[in-house]
Design a protein around this motif. Structure first.
Motif, PDB file in Angstrom:
ATOM      1  N   ILE A 217       0.848  -1.180   0.000  1.00  0.00           N
ATOM      2  CA  ILE A 217       0.000   0.000   0.000  1.00  0.00           C
ATOM      3  C   ILE A 217       0.888   1.236   0.000  1.00  0.00           C
ATOM      4  O   ILE A 217       1.688   1.433   0.916  1.00  0.00           O
ATOM      5  CB  ILE A 217      -0.935   0.018   1.221  1.00  0.00           C
ATOM      6  CG1 ILE A 217      -1.899  -1.166   1.181  1.00  0.00           C
ATOM      7  CG2 ILE A 217      -1.709   1.332   1.273  1.00  0.00           C
ATOM      8  CD1 ILE A 217      -2.792  -1.275   2.405  1.00  0.00           C
ATOM      9  N   HIS A 218       0.758   2.061  -1.020  1.00  0.00           N
ATOM     10  CA  HIS A 218       1.537   3.294  -1.112  1.00  0.00           C
ATOM     11  C   HIS A 218       0.724   4.443  -0.510  1.00  0.00           C
ATOM     12  O   HIS A 218      -0.404   4.686  -0.913  1.00  0.00           O
ATOM     13  CB  HIS A 218       1.876   3.610  -2.572  1.00  0.00           C
ATOM     14  CG  HIS A 218       2.941   2.733  -3.140  1.00  0.00           C
ATOM     15  ND1 HIS A 218       4.101   3.226  -3.676  1.00  0.00           N
ATOM     16  CD2 HIS A 218       3.029   1.381  -3.232  1.00  0.00           C
ATOM     17  CE1 HIS A 218       4.858   2.219  -4.095  1.00  0.00           C
ATOM     18  NE2 HIS A 218       4.219   1.093  -3.832  1.00  0.00           N
ATOM     19  N   ARG A 219       1.333   5.149   0.409  1.00  0.00           N
ATOM     20  CA  ARG A 219       0.647   6.267   1.055  1.00  0.00           C
ATOM     21  C   ARG A 219       0.637   7.502   0.152  1.00  0.00           C
ATOM     22  O   ARG A 219      -0.347   8.222   0.098  1.00  0.00           O
ATOM     23  CB  ARG A 219       1.329   6.606   2.384  1.00  0.00           C
ATOM     24  CG  ARG A 219       1.192   5.529   3.445  1.00  0.00           C
ATOM     25  CD  ARG A 219       1.620   6.073   4.798  1.00  0.00           C
ATOM     26  NE  ARG A 219       1.588   5.068   5.848  1.00  0.00           N
ATOM     27  CZ  ARG A 219       0.496   4.706   6.501  1.00  0.00           C
ATOM     28  NH1 ARG A 219      -0.664   5.251   6.199  1.00  0.00           N
ATOM     29  NH2 ARG A 219       0.551   3.792   7.451  1.00  0.00           N
ATOM     30  N   ASP A 220       1.745   7.762  -0.513  1.00  0.00           N
ATOM     31  CA  ASP A 220       1.890   8.978  -1.313  1.00  0.00           C
ATOM     32  C   ASP A 220       2.121   8.609  -2.768  1.00  0.00           C
ATOM     33  O   ASP A 220       3.259   8.373  -3.181  1.00  0.00           O
ATOM     34  CB  ASP A 220       3.056   9.836  -0.797  1.00  0.00           C
ATOM     35  CG  ASP A 220       2.881  10.208   0.666  1.00  0.00           C
ATOM     36  OD1 ASP A 220       1.802  10.722   1.013  1.00  0.00           O
ATOM     37  OD2 ASP A 220       3.820   9.994   1.447  1.00  0.00           O
ATOM     38  N   ASP A 221       1.054   8.558  -3.547  1.00  0.00           N
ATOM     39  CA  ASP A 221       1.162   8.245  -4.970  1.00  0.00           C
ATOM     40  C   ASP A 221       0.018   8.943  -5.700  1.00  0.00           C
ATOM     41  O   ASP A 221      -0.574   9.884  -5.171  1.00  0.00           O
ATOM     42  CB  ASP A 221       1.175   6.725  -5.218  1.00  0.00           C
ATOM     43  CG  ASP A 221      -0.084   6.033  -4.714  1.00  0.00           C
ATOM     44  OD1 ASP A 221      -1.017   6.736  -4.263  1.00  0.00           O
ATOM     45  OD2 ASP A 221      -0.158   4.790  -4.768  1.00  0.00           O
ATOM     46  N   ILE A 222      -0.290   8.517  -6.895  1.00  0.00           N
ATOM     47  CA  ILE A 222      -1.313   9.213  -7.678  1.00  0.00           C
ATOM     48  C   ILE A 222      -2.730   8.967  -7.152  1.00  0.00           C
ATOM     49  O   ILE A 222      -3.664   9.671  -7.542  1.00  0.00           O
ATOM     50  CB  ILE A 222      -1.253   8.820  -9.170  1.00  0.00           C
ATOM     51  CG1 ILE A 222      -1.586   7.332  -9.360  1.00  0.00           C
ATOM     52  CG2 ILE A 222       0.114   9.152  -9.756  1.00  0.00           C
ATOM     53  CD1 ILE A 222      -1.698   6.938 -10.809  1.00  0.00           C
ATOM     54  N   TRP A 223      -2.884   7.998  -6.252  1.00  0.00           N
ATOM     55  CA  TRP A 223      -4.204   7.702  -5.697  1.00  0.00           C
ATOM     56  C   TRP A 223      -4.397   8.536  -4.430  1.00  0.00           C
ATOM     57  O   TRP A 223      -3.908   8.200  -3.365  1.00  0.00           O
ATOM     58  CB  TRP A 223      -4.336   6.202  -5.394  1.00  0.00           C
ATOM     59  CG  TRP A 223      -4.084   5.331  -6.572  1.00  0.00           C
ATOM     60  CD1 TRP A 223      -2.921   4.684  -6.883  1.00  0.00           C
ATOM     61  CD2 TRP A 223      -5.004   5.023  -7.626  1.00  0.00           C
ATOM     62  NE1 TRP A 223      -3.058   3.988  -8.052  1.00  0.00           N
ATOM     63  CE2 TRP A 223      -4.323   4.173  -8.542  1.00  0.00           C
ATOM     64  CE3 TRP A 223      -6.328   5.370  -7.887  1.00  0.00           C
ATOM     65  CZ2 TRP A 223      -4.940   3.682  -9.685  1.00  0.00           C
ATOM     66  CZ3 TRP A 223      -6.939   4.874  -9.030  1.00  0.00           C
ATOM     67  CH2 TRP A 223      -6.244   4.038  -9.912  1.00  0.00           C
ATOM     68  N   ASP A 224      -5.077   9.658  -4.569  1.00  0.00           N
ATOM     69  CA  ASP A 224      -5.303  10.604  -3.487  1.00  0.00           C
ATOM     70  C   ASP A 224      -6.087   9.923  -2.353  1.00  0.00           C
ATOM     71  O   ASP A 224      -7.222   9.488  -2.557  1.00  0.00           O
ATOM     72  CB  ASP A 224      -6.095  11.805  -4.023  1.00  0.00           C
ATOM     73  CG  ASP A 224      -6.307  12.895  -2.992  1.00  0.00           C
ATOM     74  OD1 ASP A 224      -6.073  12.654  -1.789  1.00  0.00           O
ATOM     75  OD2 ASP A 224      -6.718  14.001  -3.394  1.00  0.00           O
ATOM     76  N   PRO A 225      -5.509   9.844  -1.155  1.00  0.00           N
ATOM     77  CA  PRO A 225      -6.203   9.169  -0.053  1.00  0.00           C
ATOM     78  C   PRO A 225      -7.475   9.879   0.399  1.00  0.00           C
ATOM     79  O   PRO A 225      -8.281   9.301   1.132  1.00  0.00           O
ATOM     80  CB  PRO A 225      -5.146   9.147   1.066  1.00  0.00           C
ATOM     81  CG  PRO A 225      -4.214  10.265   0.740  1.00  0.00           C
ATOM     82  CD  PRO A 225      -4.172  10.324  -0.762  1.00  0.00           C
ATOM     83  N   GLU A 226      -7.659  11.130  -0.026  1.00  0.00           N
ATOM     84  CA  GLU A 226      -8.906  11.825   0.272  1.00  0.00           C
ATOM     85  C   GLU A 226     -10.048  11.329  -0.624  1.00  0.00           C
ATOM     86  O   GLU A 226     -11.222  11.575  -0.341  1.00  0.00           O
ATOM     87  CB  GLU A 226      -8.733  13.340   0.072  1.00  0.00           C
ATOM     88  CG  GLU A 226      -7.736  13.983   1.011  1.00  0.00           C
ATOM     89  CD  GLU A 226      -8.182  13.913   2.460  1.00  0.00           C
ATOM     90  OE1 GLU A 226      -9.386  14.132   2.710  1.00  0.00           O
ATOM     91  OE2 GLU A 226      -7.331  13.627   3.326  1.00  0.00           O
ATOM     92  N   ILE A 227      -9.671  10.636  -1.706  1.00  0.00           N
ATOM     93  CA  ILE A 227     -10.653  10.148  -2.674  1.00  0.00           C
ATOM     94  C   ILE A 227     -10.723   8.621  -2.686  1.00  0.00           C
ATOM     95  O   ILE A 227     -11.806   8.038  -2.762  1.00  0.00           O
ATOM     96  CB  ILE A 227     -10.306  10.644  -4.094  1.00  0.00           C
ATOM     97  CG1 ILE A 227     -10.314  12.188  -4.123  1.00  0.00           C
ATOM     98  CG2 ILE A 227     -11.264  10.075  -5.133  1.00  0.00           C
ATOM     99  CD1 ILE A 227      -9.841  12.758  -5.452  1.00  0.00           C
ATOM    100  N   PHE A 228      -9.557   7.990  -2.605  1.00  0.00           N
ATOM    101  CA  PHE A 228      -9.465   6.531  -2.715  1.00  0.00           C
ATOM    102  C   PHE A 228      -9.056   5.920  -1.378  1.00  0.00           C
ATOM    103  O   PHE A 228      -8.033   6.298  -0.805  1.00  0.00           O
ATOM    104  CB  PHE A 228      -8.445   6.137  -3.794  1.00  0.00           C
ATOM    105  CG  PHE A 228      -8.764   6.643  -5.164  1.00  0.00           C
ATOM    106  CD1 PHE A 228      -9.630   5.952  -6.002  1.00  0.00           C
ATOM    107  CD2 PHE A 228      -8.216   7.830  -5.626  1.00  0.00           C
ATOM    108  CE1 PHE A 228      -9.935   6.432  -7.268  1.00  0.00           C
ATOM    109  CE2 PHE A 228      -8.502   8.317  -6.895  1.00  0.00           C
ATOM    110  CZ  PHE A 228      -9.369   7.608  -7.718  1.00  0.00           C
TER     111      PHE A 228
END
Length: 230
Positions: free
Chosen positions: A83-94
């Motif tokens: 699980i990547h914390r900082d990548d293109i998948w915004d944790p505020e959305i995904f």
């Protein structure tokens, strides 16, 4: 880039299971591979090389982000390795989770099972390598699922690019040769007593032949394969 290693991913995933609460009855599962050299698009890489295959996959990931980020549903990205914390998948959305299981069927079954247990009633799963897929396609699939038990998006290669269910049908994830041309046919046999709505056929990206005529991918091809190279 911060990520969770396999050593502590399980505990983090358990926390995620407990922390997330449905904000709607709809959930979208996105399955993705961690973008690592030599580990993604390996069939494509035989023609274009590992580095180009990785760049193509990253391009497809960005496309998937764009077509899913505004979908009106809770969105879950399931990583293959870490699980990547900082990548293109915004944790505020995904919302971020890890795939679990020994093969693709088990992994999909476990993802659906987990989200059904959380209280979702309409769940779709898509991959992250369908350049033909649009936001409208996914929204249409959710609309179909509102009135039907099952929806499937057939892929040109004999598999499927989208699957939606109102309740878990574990049988469809068993005894399949994943990645072959028989997957959709065998899935429909398993569901022969159910009403299944089929969407329009789409093409996923697995081989050079899938992208050789598409302008968007010419930038990633070596000169001898680039149709625009002079």
């Amino acid at each position: 880039m911060a990520l969770l290693t396999s050593k502590n991913t399980k505990s983090d995933n358990e926390m995620a299971r407990n922390f997330y609460f449905p904000s709607s009855k709809k959930a979208l599962i996105i399955f993705t591979r961690n973008p690592e050299l030599g580990k993604v698009k390996t069939r494509l890489a035989k023609s274009v090389g590992d580095e180009n295959a990785l760049n193509i996959y990253k391009f497809l990931l960005k496309h998937t982000v764009e077509i899913t980020k505004n979908i009106n549903a809770d969105k879950y990205i399931f990583y293959s390795e870490n699980i990547h914390r900082d990548d293109i998948w915004d944790p505020e959305i995904f919302r971020k989770k890890l795939q679990s299981g020994s093969n693709l069927g088990e992994k999909m079954n476990n993802a659906f099972s987990e989200l059904f247990e959380m209280g979702y009633g309409n769940i779709l799963i898509v991959g992250s390598d369908i350049y033909d897929l649009s936001q409208k396609d996914i929204e249409n699939a959710f609309e179909v699922l509102q009135k039907n038990q099952l929806v499937i998006g057939p892929a040109e290669d004999g598999g499927y690019y989208l699957l939606g269910m109102k309740e878990l049908h574990s049988k469809i994830f068993q005894n399949k040769n994943w990645g072959t041309s028989t997957v959709l046919k065998e899935t429909l046999i398993d569901l022969r007593n159910e009403k299944v709505v089929l969407l329009e056929e789409r093409n996923d990206i697995d081989y050079y032949e899938d992208i050789k005529e598409l302008d968007a991918f010419q930038q990633f091809l070596p000169p001898h394969l680039d149709k625009n190279f002079l």
